[in-house]
Write a protein that holds these residues in place. Structure first.
Motif, PDB file in Angstrom:
ATOM      1  N   LYS A   1       0.838  -1.218   0.000  1.00 29.11           N
ATOM      2  CA  LYS A   1       0.000   0.000   0.000  1.00 29.11           C
ATOM      3  C   LYS A   1       0.871   1.264   0.000  1.00 29.11           C
ATOM      4  O   LYS A   1       0.424   2.318  -0.419  1.00 29.11           O
ATOM      5  CB  LYS A   1      -0.983  -0.006   1.162  1.00 29.11           C
TER       6      LYS A   1
ATOM      7  N   LYS B   1      -6.392 -14.383  -8.017  1.00 30.25           N
ATOM      8  CA  LYS B   1      -6.208 -14.205  -6.567  1.00 30.25           C
ATOM      9  C   LYS B   1      -5.204 -13.085  -6.291  1.00 30.25           C
ATOM     10  O   LYS B   1      -5.393 -12.249  -5.418  1.00 30.25           O
ATOM     11  CB  LYS B   1      -5.671 -15.515  -5.967  1.00 30.25           C
TER      12      LYS B   1
ATOM     13  N   MET C   1      -6.819  -9.710  -7.074  1.00 25.77           N
ATOM     14  CA  MET C   1      -7.767  -9.339  -6.007  1.00 25.77           C
ATOM     15  C   MET C   1      -7.018  -8.834  -4.779  1.00 25.77           C
ATOM     16  O   MET C   1      -7.436  -7.880  -4.127  1.00 25.77           O
ATOM     17  CB  MET C   1      -8.627 -10.557  -5.605  1.00 25.77           C
ATOM     18  N   HIS C   2      -5.923  -9.497  -4.466  1.00 24.61           N
ATOM     19  CA  HIS C   2      -5.116  -9.114  -3.299  1.00 24.61           C
ATOM     20  C   HIS C   2      -4.637  -7.663  -3.431  1.00 24.61           C
ATOM     21  O   HIS C   2      -4.770  -6.856  -2.506  1.00 24.61           O
ATOM     22  CB  HIS C   2      -3.929 -10.089  -3.190  1.00 24.61           C
TER      23      HIS C   2
ATOM     24  N   LYS D   1      -5.886  -5.351  -5.415  1.00 28.38           N
ATOM     25  CA  LYS D   1      -7.048  -4.437  -5.422  1.00 28.38           C
ATOM     26  C   LYS D   1      -7.461  -4.116  -3.991  1.00 28.38           C
ATOM     27  O   LYS D   1      -7.776  -2.973  -3.662  1.00 28.38           O
ATOM     28  CB  LYS D   1      -8.221  -5.096  -6.162  1.00 28.38           C
ATOM     29  N   LYS D   2      -7.467  -5.142  -3.160  1.00 30.64           N
ATOM     30  CA  LYS D   2      -7.855  -4.954  -1.756  1.00 30.64           C
ATOM     31  C   LYS D   2      -6.891  -3.974  -1.079  1.00 30.64           C
ATOM     32  O   LYS D   2      -7.313  -3.070  -0.360  1.00 30.64           O
ATOM     33  CB  LYS D   2      -7.803  -6.327  -1.053  1.00 30.64           C
ATOM     34  N   ILE D   3      -5.611  -4.148  -1.360  1.00 27.92           N
ATOM     35  CA  ILE D   3      -4.598  -3.267  -0.749  1.00 27.92           C
ATOM     36  C   ILE D   3      -4.788  -1.825  -1.231  1.00 27.92           C
ATOM     37  O   ILE D   3      -4.760  -0.882  -0.439  1.00 27.92           O
ATOM     38  CB  ILE D   3      -3.179  -3.786  -1.087  1.00 27.92           C
TER      39      ILE D   3
ATOM     40  N   ASN E   1      -7.590  -0.465  -2.327  1.00 28.61           N
ATOM     41  CA  ASN E   1      -8.836   0.043  -1.731  1.00 28.61           C
ATOM     42  C   ASN E   1      -8.597   0.519  -0.324  1.00 28.61           C
ATOM     43  O   ASN E   1      -9.076   1.568   0.087  1.00 28.61           O
ATOM     44  CB  ASN E   1      -9.914  -1.049  -1.696  1.00 28.61           C
ATOM     45  N   LEU E   2      -7.817  -0.286   0.411  1.00 27.12           N
ATOM     46  CA  LEU E   2      -7.466   0.087   1.785  1.00 27.12           C
ATOM     47  C   LEU E   2      -6.815   1.458   1.771  1.00 27.12           C
ATOM     48  O   LEU E   2      -7.097   2.315   2.585  1.00 27.12           O
ATOM     49  CB  LEU E   2      -6.455  -0.911   2.353  1.00 27.12           C
TER      50      LEU E   2
ATOM     51  N   LYS F   1      -9.170   4.309   1.426  1.00 27.01           N
ATOM     52  CA  LYS F   1      -9.960   4.573   2.645  1.00 27.01           C
ATOM     53  C   LYS F   1      -9.144   5.340   3.687  1.00 27.01           C
ATOM     54  O   LYS F   1      -9.688   6.026   4.525  1.00 27.01           O
ATOM     55  CB  LYS F   1     -10.434   3.232   3.222  1.00 27.01           C
TER      56      LYS F   1
END
Ligand code: AMP
Ligand code: GLY
Length: 442
Positions: A283, A427, A430-431, A433-435, A437-438, A441
């Motif tokens: 991130k 996978k 997605m990993h 993308k999640k990071i 998105n975090l 936020k």
């Protein structure tokens, strides 16, 4: 004619040998620990010996009088083989012992980045027997940590919280255990992200990146099981990875360029050879996990077969520090490499068992690692045996070729069927993308 002495005996050295031999002028001599049938078949002559038998290496080099040497694995680098060859007037692709600390001493590398203000270090502390109480405080402050012995451990000494141990007490216990054997231990914050290998060629002044590769360290399908030297790897036709941008790769290259400059300032020596950066996209951008002072195994099998530029010409440019004059190009192809390993690998591998190779697809390539050619056929020893490589226009096609090749090797062996498959790559995406998105936020 160009005489090259290659030191090393694995699949990585098999692909190095093949790539050097693409130049018709090359006469290859090899010094290896075991009789690798792939390397031997490409060599004019070979000598079998250990990488700490310095006198034997020196005598062989004096007999051959190569134009240069190419050092494959870390062990001879750490045993001062490059320094030895330099003393007798032979230049090497591979750093001297002092420069190879980039791989052999994780504390050296972390210090170097810190001292020269190069971005990429996670939070870390270097601990020795006299400041073990600092480890306790630091581990307490970190959410999750990683413990690394300060020395070569064949990729198996690093322990990650959540994967290899759970509590802070266990972390401290492992620090104490490491200090029984090593002078120092490194405690780092655990980073979250996707790893990639950026193998770079350097003459100490210019650093050139090869296409990025993703390796798979865990032994079993779904990234489970113990850590290994690497079960397989892939690279993409656009020379990116599905979760990486050009900006990320440039960042990894920038870090490596600064490190090449810093290590020269620090030691007064130019680093000539391969700087392999083990990086993670997180991130907070690109972070450095480690450097290796050599090509990756299996990652060399992904990049070298795509190299369009003559490797011998590149080696000569590295030695004469004229790498800036050469444009290095790679085919726009995807690659998937899957390692065939003995059943029980890495903890309890079966040994000295016969394997049969049946109906290998014509478009697949095989690179020999820990195998012995006997009179009655091919035997696996105790480690990664054969790298099965697929090269094609797309990852999907390359994976199919590698998988088919891996399945055509019969015996007490296994491989990871999931490397390079859509499922596993999704996978990874997605990993990341999640990071990201975090990140948004925060
Ligand atoms: P290294 O030998 O330093 O590359 O570490 C071996 C493996 O441990 C890496 O490939 C990563 O999977 C993991 N690792 C190392 N350092 C970290 C870190 N700071 N955070 C998370 N994982 C790490
Ligand atoms: N594949 C990891 C390494 O060569 O260190």
């Amino acid at each position: 004619m160009m005489k090259v002495l290659l030191i090393g005996n694995g699949a990585r050295e098999h692909v190095i040998a093949e790539t050097l031999k693409k130049n018709k002028e090359t006469i290859l001599y090899s010094y290896l620990k075991s009789k690798n049938p792939g390397i031997i078949s490409l060599s004019e002559e070979f000598e079998v010996g250990n990488y700490n038998e310095l006198e034997k290496i020196e005598n062989y080099a004096k007999k051959i009088k190569p134009d240069f040497a190419f050092i494959g694995p870390e062990e001879p680098l750490n045993n001062r083989v490059v320094d030895l060859l330099q003393r007798i007037g032979i230049e090497s692709i591979g750093p001297t012992k002092s420069l190879a600390r980039l791989e052999s001493s994780k504390s050296f590398t972390r210090h170097l980045l810190k001292k020269y203000k190069i971005k990429g270090n996670p939070e870390f502390e270097i601990i020795d027997k006299n400041n073990i109480d600092r480890a306790e405080r630091f581990i307490k402050d970190l959410k999750l940590c990683v413990i690394k012995p300060d020395g070569l451990t064949g990729g198996k000494g690093v322990k990650v919280q959540g994967d290899h141990f759970t509590t802070k007490e266990e972390a401290l216990e492992y620090c104490n255990e490491v200090l029984q054997e090593h002078q120092r231990v490194i405690v780092e914050e655990k980073l979250d992200g996707e790893e990639f290998s950026l193998q770079c060629l350097t003459d100490g002044k210019t650093v050139a990146a090869m296409p990025p590769v993703q390796d798979h360290k865990r032994a079993y399908v779904g990234d489970t099981g113990p850590n290994t030297g690497g079960m397989g790897s892939y690279s993409c036709e656009n020379h990116l990875l599905p979760f990486l941008t050009k900006k990320d790769i440039d960042e990894g290259l920038r870090i490596t360029q600064k490190v090449a400059e810093a290590i020269h300032d620090e030691t007064g020596q130019f680093y000539k050879g391969i700087m392999y950066a083990g990086l993670m996209i997180t991130k907070d951008g690109v972070k450095l996990l480690e450097y290796n002072a050599r090509f990756g195994d299996p990652e060399a099998m992904n990049v070298l077969p795509l190299l369009e530029t003559d490797l011998v010409e590149l080696c000569t440019a590295i030695i004469h520090q004229s790498l800036h004059k050469i444009k290095i190009s790679f085919q726009n192809k995807a690659t998937v490499c899957k390692y065939i390993v003995p059943k029980g690998y890495p903890d309890n591998p079966v040994k000295n068992k016969k394997i049969e190779i049946e109906n290998i697809p014509q478009d697949a390539k095989l690179y020999y690692g820990a195998v012995d050619k006997m009179n009655d056929g091919l035997y696996i020893t105790a480690s990664r045996a054969i790298g099965c490589l697929g090269i094609s226009d797309s990852l999907v096609k390359a994976e199919k070729i590698a998988e088919k090749a891996a399945n055509s090797i019969k015996g007490p062996v296994f491989h990871r069927e999931d490397i390079g498959t859509r499922n596993l790559i999704d996978k990874r995406i997605m990993h990341i993308k999640k990071i990201h998105n975090l990140n948004q936020k925060i």
